[in-house]
Design a protein around this motif. Sequence first.
Motif, mmCIF file in Angstrom:
data_model
loop_
_atom_site.group_PDB
_atom_site.id
_atom_site.type_symbol
_atom_site.label_atom_id
_atom_site.label_comp_id
_atom_site.label_asym_id
_atom_site.label_seq_id
_atom_site.Cartn_x
_atom_site.Cartn_y
_atom_site.Cartn_z
ATOM 1 N N GLY A 87 12.081 40.709 59.312
ATOM 2 C CA GLY A 87 12.893 39.841 60.167
ATOM 3 C C GLY A 87 12.177 38.562 60.572
ATOM 4 O O GLY A 87 12.357 38.059 61.683
ATOM 5 N N GLY A 88 11.346 38.040 59.692
ATOM 6 C CA GLY A 88 10.615 36.812 59.991
ATOM 7 C C GLY A 88 9.298 37.033 60.709
ATOM 8 O O GLY A 88 8.518 36.087 60.899
ATOM 9 N N ALA A 89 9.009 38.269 61.125
ATOM 10 C CA ALA A 89 7.755 38.573 61.827
ATOM 11 C C ALA A 89 6.769 39.235 60.873
ATOM 12 O O ALA A 89 7.140 40.095 60.066
ATOM 13 C CB ALA A 89 8.019 39.480 63.020
ATOM 14 N N HIS A 90 5.493 38.821 60.966
ATOM 15 C CA HIS A 90 4.447 39.390 60.130
ATOM 16 C C HIS A 90 3.866 40.629 60.792
ATOM 17 O O HIS A 90 3.453 40.588 61.956
ATOM 18 C CB HIS A 90 3.316 38.373 59.923
ATOM 19 C CG HIS A 90 3.740 37.121 59.225
ATOM 20 N ND1 HIS A 90 3.454 36.875 57.898
ATOM 21 C CD2 HIS A 90 4.442 36.045 59.669
ATOM 22 C CE1 HIS A 90 3.961 35.694 57.554
ATOM 23 N NE2 HIS A 90 4.557 35.172 58.609
ATOM 24 N N ILE A 91 3.841 41.736 60.053
ATOM 25 C CA ILE A 91 3.127 42.929 60.500
ATOM 26 C C ILE A 91 1.837 42.991 59.686
ATOM 27 O O ILE A 91 1.860 43.187 58.472
ATOM 28 C CB ILE A 91 3.961 44.201 60.304
ATOM 29 C CG1 ILE A 91 5.232 44.134 61.151
ATOM 30 C CG2 ILE A 91 3.147 45.444 60.675
ATOM 31 C CD1 ILE A 91 6.164 45.311 60.970
ATOM 32 N N LEU A 92 0.719 42.788 60.350
ATOM 33 C CA LEU A 92 -0.584 42.719 59.694
ATOM 34 C C LEU A 92 -1.482 43.833 60.229
ATOM 35 O O LEU A 92 -1.644 43.972 61.442
ATOM 36 C CB LEU A 92 -1.229 41.357 59.944
ATOM 37 C CG LEU A 92 -2.686 41.173 59.492
ATOM 38 C CD1 LEU A 92 -2.805 41.300 57.969
ATOM 39 C CD2 LEU A 92 -3.218 39.820 59.955
ATOM 40 N N ILE A 93 -2.036 44.625 59.318
ATOM 41 C CA ILE A 93 -2.994 45.668 59.694
ATOM 42 C C ILE A 93 -4.309 45.373 58.982
ATOM 43 O O ILE A 93 -4.388 45.413 57.760
ATOM 44 C CB ILE A 93 -2.497 47.076 59.323
ATOM 45 C CG1 ILE A 93 -1.111 47.344 59.922
ATOM 46 C CG2 ILE A 93 -3.490 48.139 59.799
ATOM 47 C CD1 ILE A 93 -0.504 48.676 59.496
ATOM 48 N N ASP A 94 -5.302 45.051 59.769
ATOM 49 C CA ASP A 94 -6.643 44.765 59.231
ATOM 50 C C ASP A 94 -7.649 45.319 60.237
ATOM 51 O O ASP A 94 -7.827 44.783 61.323
ATOM 52 C CB ASP A 94 -6.834 43.260 59.056
ATOM 53 C CG ASP A 94 -8.111 42.928 58.284
ATOM 54 O OD1 ASP A 94 -9.105 43.664 58.439
ATOM 55 O OD2 ASP A 94 -8.116 41.922 57.548
ATOM 56 N N THR A 95 -8.306 46.403 59.848
ATOM 57 C CA THR A 95 -9.159 47.129 60.802
ATOM 58 C C THR A 95 -10.652 46.839 60.628
ATOM 59 O O THR A 95 -11.495 47.595 61.084
ATOM 60 C CB THR A 95 -8.904 48.644 60.682
ATOM 61 O OG1 THR A 95 -9.153 49.074 59.333
ATOM 62 C CG2 THR A 95 -7.469 48.980 61.049
#
Length: 257
Positions: A87-95
């Motif tokens: 929906g136009g939002a970035h979901i970023l997972i970087d640990t």
Amino acid sequence: MTLSEQIVYAMFKPSRYKEMIKLKRKKSVLFIVVLMFVLGIVTFAVPTGAYITGFGGFEKLFTQNMGNIKYQDGALSIDKPFEMIVGGAHILIDTETETVTDEKMNKSGAYFAIGSKNMRLAIVSDRKVSDYKTISLTGLLPDGLDNNMLVSYIPGIYMYLVIIFISTCIGFFIKYGFFALVFSICINSMNKRMELGLTYGQVFMLCFYGQTLGMILVNFNAAIGLMPAIIVSLVGFFISINMITMSVAIIHQGKQV
């Protein structure tokens, strides 16, 4: 009069409104429910379904696309950085770090950036990062969270999407019901002045029917993005006004004959 006839007449034949507003209440209610259901499908169900199909479904997302993920002892780990746009939002997972750094958010848009211990809610514009909030993952994620647990959440995710769909349909009813109410205040004064003999409920339904073509054009355009929304909204508004006033004029002429 069948439901399909109601829809066609509401869109293209204001001359039939005088018959439609005299239909039994259950037919009017069915018309509204079906129309709101159609708008919900067009604006939410179809785009959401297409998006889910695009990444192969949630099971593939959690077991293949995402890589191995684990939340244990208050820290999240993932074997490779993961990013997707919803929906136009970035979901970023970087640990690699406890909190995702600005350098990792290098595209414009809203971010849910999840590090090993914190989640940043931020907006990126022209490579400038503006933080809204930073939330600790402690208490947010269950201990022992992994890919298999995410897969077990899939039925709940679909149930949540169904709730959103129903809420979307209700939202359309509230929106267009409010517009019909506003229109009906003006039309009811004409009803009294011209002595049309319509009840307020009939005036309301006349105004609701009059919006049908406009609301379909506006929401179909919103789904496919063919033209600027503001232009289509204005066109839809004037179509609704035209359909409503035409039906009132036709009813008035019928009274004079």
